[in-house]
Design an enzyme around this catalytic site. Structure first.
Site, PDB file in Angstrom:
ATOM      1  N   GLU A 257      39.575  -4.187  66.377  1.00  0.00           N
ATOM      2  CA  GLU A 257      38.844  -5.091  65.622  1.00  0.00           C
ATOM      3  C   GLU A 257      39.482  -6.567  65.471  1.00  0.00           C
ATOM      4  O   GLU A 257      40.506  -6.776  65.197  1.00  0.00           O
ATOM      5  CB  GLU A 257      38.761  -4.572  64.244  1.00  0.00           C
ATOM      6  N   CYS A 296      37.088 -11.153  58.058  1.00  0.00           N
ATOM      7  CA  CYS A 296      36.617 -11.230  59.443  1.00  0.00           C
ATOM      8  C   CYS A 296      35.053 -11.160  59.603  1.00  0.00           C
ATOM      9  O   CYS A 296      34.537 -11.551  60.822  1.00  0.00           O
ATOM     10  CB  CYS A 296      37.129  -9.880  60.435  1.00  0.00           C
TER      11      CYS A 296
END
Ligand code: NAP
Length: 515
Positions: A257, A296
């Site tokens: 990720e 994020c």
């Protein structure tokens, strides 16, 4: 000297033999604790988790492991106050932002406890129906998913020390795979404290959960073919991990990720005082300011029709000017700090880069801080940039400033808007705002190929939607391309990463006795 936090590996608490790396309060500048992993016997610790923790977890059924997750939830709930104190001190977050990390993690665990309970008292998961392999139906192939017989190593980012652990650990432990977590150094304290509480409560089998704080040196060297790695962090570190021999030569499964230049798109041509316009403005401001933009999934690019560029700039700027910034201990403060001086410098540098390609529409950098010394506190107000030529502003589609910064960009028509969104090269999430259901649905499908999640906000869900940046355990988290290519969560789909698929070819009678 501040306290040196212990690491937990091989069923014992042990301190690193080095001086340690200090963790700081990003608002007051005080040193809080130190972490260190020097001299730990990593091979023995990994072997213990793999052999003892793994065997103990695999001996349980899915329903029994789901009950363990529910027990972990109780332990974490009992210690919530301590977690909030650590988050305020070490992450510099206001209460609402700490909740995203702490209560978000507990909620995710609770969700997996409930989902896991539906899997019943079995030790494997069937994958589809048995398929006959010849004319005679007696000999068949049944695909099964079984827990991988290794450890799950988590290397996590600094922005979610709580949620980042549990969103990964919940599916891993439910799958029957022991966890070793290495939190990002800057905010490792909360992760360490949560693991400590769970270990001390004795709710998990020995070796099921370990924590190593400090340097990552040597961790990847321990990985064996049935281990898995889940990494969250920057694209640069992701590249180092991907090319490590364990991954390249031992086929260790890896989930990444990484950075993401997420978008919000106003698909309506109607301006201020319409529901779609107002929903976009509200969500953009929320995403820029929650956790000081250190998410994020936060909105980095905001696309609006050409004709609405000026009005959108004004409306977003007006809301941003009400955001108070400073010491999270002061009730008047809505947005706290960035997590560290290094992050403050990185955001300042990123802003300077973007400013070469965009103009400043709302400048938060000179905003006075409440109850915080600007020479010490890593606080920065929210800044909205704008680039009137969205095609030419290459850096805006490419540069992730991990802080309270977003850029407004005008588009000509929907085709143009979607093409601009895709210049992010693969993102975690895009959100769409409008009231034409068919247009929203068509755009959502168009963007699904380059996004792990498409969040559609129409007026009928104005009060119901879960938020552009909120990662819900029921939905996929991850994104293709530059976002790392990973997949997490998505309900029970998350369990696949921690399982191996195998085809068992046998008689119907044998297949009927699989348990
Ligand atoms: P980072 O520097 O890549 O660090 C991430 C983790 O990797 C930390 O635990 C770090 O440990 C460790 N690490 C550093 N070098 C390593 C190496 N050579 N080998 C193995 N591990 C290593 O990233 P960051 O700056 O902390 O995180 C911010 C980034 O994470 C942002 O770009 C953000 O977009 C991304 N992020 C993505 C998601 C997502 O779900 N997609 C979520 C949150 C954040 P140390 O701290 O000890 O250096």
């Amino acid at each position: 000297m501040t306290e040196l936090l212990s690491d937990y590996l091989g069923s014992k608490w042990q301190a690193g033999s080095g001086a340690g790396t200090a963790l700081f309060d990003p608002v007051l500048g005080d040193e809080l604790v130190r972490v260190d992993a020097t001299g730990l016997d990593l091979p023995a610790g990994f072997a213990f988790a793999r052999e003892q923790g793994g065997a103990a977890l695999r001996a349980l059924t899915y329903r029994q492991r789901a009950a363990l997750l529910a027990d972990v939830v109780k332990v974490l709930q009992a210690n919530r106050d301590a977690y909030y104190e650590i988050a305020t001190a070490n992450s510099g977050t206001v209460k609402n932002d700490s909740a995203v990390d702490i209560d978000g993690g507990i909620f995710t665990l609770g969700t997996y406890a409930k989902l896991g309970d539906t899997l019943g008292d079995r030790h494997y998961l069937p994958d589809g129906e048995a398929a006959r392999l010849g004319k005679d139906p007696l000999f068949q192939s049944q695909h099964v998913l079984v827990p991988t017989r290794g450890v799950a190593l988590f290397i996590n980012a600094f922005n979610f020390p709580g949620w980042g652990l549990w969103e990964k650990a919940a599916p891993a432990l439910l799958a029957g795979v022991p966890v070793i977590v290495k939190p990002a150094t800057a905010t490792a304290w909360l992760t360490q404290r949560m693991v400590r509480d769970v270990v001390e409560a004795g709710v998990l089998p020995t070796g099921a959960l370990s924590v190593i704080c400090g340097s990552s040196a040597g961790l990847l060297d321990q990985l064996q073919p049935f281990d898995v790695v889940s990494f969250t962090g920057s694209a640069d570190t992701a590249a180092v991990i991907r090319s490590h021999p364990a991954i390249a030569e031992r086929s260790v499964r890896v989930n990444i990720e990484a950075d993401s230049i997420n978008s919000a798109v106003l698909l309506s041509q109607a301006g201020p005082d319409t529901a779609a316009f107002d929903l976009l403005v509200k969500e953009v401001v929320r995403e820029m300011t929650v956790k000081s933009g250190q998410k994020c999934t936060a909105i980095r690019r905001v696309f609006v029709p050409d004709a609405l560029y000026g009005q959108a700039a004004e409306a977003i700027g007006a809301r941003l000017s009400k955001v108070t910034v400073g010491n999270p201990r002061n009730d008047a403060v809505r947005m706290g700090a960035l997590v560290s001086r290094a992050q403050f410098d990185a955001v300042t540098e990123g802003l300077a880069t973007l400013r070469q390609h965009a103009q400043v529409l709302h400048d938060g950098t000179r905003q006075p801080l409440i109850d915080a010394d600007p020479a010490v506190a890593c606080c920065i107000g929210p800044t909205l940039l704008g680039a009137s030529d969205a095609d030419a502003a290459a850096a805006v589609h490419d540069t992730e400033v991990f802080g309270p910064v977003a850029t407004l960009l005008p588009y000509r028509d929907t085709t143009h808007a979607l093409a601009l969104v895709r210049r992010g090269q693969g993102s975690l999430v895009a959100s769409l705002y409008g009231s034409d259901a068919a247009a929203l649905a068509a755009a959502a499908v168009e963007l699904a190929g380059s996004h792990g999640r498409v969040h559609v906000i129409s007026p009928d869900v104005a009060q119901l939607h879960t938020g552009h940046g909120n990662v819900m355990p029921q939905s996929l988290h991850g994104g293709p391309g530059r976002a790392g290519g990973g997949e997490e969560l998505g309900g029970l789909r998350a369990l696949h990463f921690y399982h191996r698929r195998s085809a068992i070819q046998a008689s119907t009678g044998v297949l009927g006795t699989l348990a």
